[in-house]
Design a protein around this motif. Sequence first.
Motif, PDB file in Angstrom:
ATOM      1  N   CYS A 237       0.947  -1.532  -0.372  1.00  0.00           N
ATOM      2  CA  CYS A 237       0.368   0.110  -0.315  1.00  0.00           C
ATOM      3  C   CYS A 237       0.548   1.263   0.104  1.00  0.00           C
ATOM      4  N   PHE A 275      -5.325   5.105   5.182  1.00  0.00           N
ATOM      5  CA  PHE A 275      -4.222   4.186   5.199  1.00  0.00           C
ATOM      6  C   PHE A 275      -3.507   4.777   7.235  1.00  0.00           C
ATOM      7  N   PHE A 298      -6.437  -1.535   4.418  1.00  0.00           N
ATOM      8  CA  PHE A 298      -5.107  -1.003   3.534  1.00  0.00           C
ATOM      9  C   PHE A 298      -4.952  -1.993   1.550  1.00  0.00           C
TER      10      PHE A 298
END
Length: 524
Positions: A237, A275, A298
């Motif tokens: 990510c 996030f 994520f």
Amino acid sequence: TKTISKCYVQVTGMTCASCVANIERNLRREDGIHSILVALMAGKAEVRYNPAVIHPSTIVELIRELGFGATVMENADEGDGILELVVRGMTCASCVHKIESTLMKTNGVLYCSVALATNKAHIKYDPELIGPRDIIQMIKDLGFTTSLVKKDRSASHLDHKQEIRQWRRSFLVSLFFCIPVMGLMIYMMIMDSQLADAHAHHNMSAEEMETLHSSMFLERQLLPGLSVMNFLSFLLCVPVQMFGGWHFYIQAYKAVKHKAANMDVLIVLATSIAFVYSFVILLVAMAEKAKVNPVTFFDTPPMLFVFISLGRWLEHVAKGKTSEALARLISLQATEATIVTLGPDNILLSEEQVDVELVQRGDIVKVTPGGKFPVDGRVIEGHSMVDESLITGEAMPVTKKPGNTVIAGSINQNGSLLISATHVGGDTTLSQIVKLVEEAQTSKAPIQKFADKLSGYFVPFIVAVSVVTLFAWIIIGFVDFEIVEKYFLGYNKSISAAEVVIRFAFQASITVLCIACPCSLGLA
């Protein structure tokens, strides 16, 4: 001298050059009409008439009788020529005054302003009475050197190559990291459903279920509270958030700076919060050495960025296509013209090459075989075949003899022609087509305006909803803890009830943001 007035008439319903010829021919016969000039693409006619004999409304009636729609245009300054010049050799304010006063005294110059600092002159004039060459000559006679402000003919502002590259890169980066994330998700789903089946068939206790769950490779904990799955998702990510989302962050920052909320703001909000929240909850779980792996988000940012950057990339490719067509059109324009002076009996006295923007209405232009017509005009002398396919789409060359009209940008084939310029500069058919295409590109469809307006409200609305969600769950949780307990599965029994509520509330509000974000894809 008879006074002659000028009016502009908006004409609708003209389809081809014969309509133009029809209107011009019929109106010239009328008393009091001095001259008439019709531009097909712009759909307007410029009529010079004697106000003592005829009135604009009568002119409009005459055109209507021929079967066309016509209305008098109010803002008559449309037809004024505008000239931008660079003037060198001015030293002080008196030079400026000298140029301005001399030009303003001249018949046909409507407005003139000269800036000493930039060496530029801006002049408005009546193309019937005076032309750019006369004006330039007058400034030269005053002792200054002058030249046209060069227009950018390359149409570089229509180039979308850089944006296409940037969004393609953004898309590919996101895609590269998104595929493994999706793979992990699908694997987890399959394993979960298998577990559920096993649970249904073997009536295992929850403890056995836990052990089976954590025996799966992805659920194994590298460190207490940090599973392989979460660790891998986090690693995949980060680059997407950094590189894939880079342009979104810039755009969103600019929008927020101007107190506007656009789609980029929403995307950035959702992905950043997802996030950051996931990252924080991982840290908390590791600090608590939790047995059960926390639920992270994520997978949201990479997938969002993939879809949206793909959309932006395709959008710019499509824009690039239209612009390419425009750039080709612009490149059809001739850059120079040969202007000739005729003596009695059409004897050539002299000829000179000038920039196409300096051709004035009524100039005699010579077009050699193989040359492009620099302006729209009428043939005075010569016979030739002309390839007009760029405007009319007609593949066969068209015969031209004295009296016929020619279109700027078309190509003269075998004979030399002398033409009298009727439409010059921005009034030529080709310039009008370019203008129309440009306007079509810049103007928005009504539905698009509506969508833009909506997304202005949409973003704050969604943010508000998610905040409401957050507080609503916190209140519910403190009032009736069992509801939260029912929905918030697998929380650690060791943490306090208040913390459970707050975690659950956050999770709910972030889910609202993340779900609403692709919905703006629907808006797009």
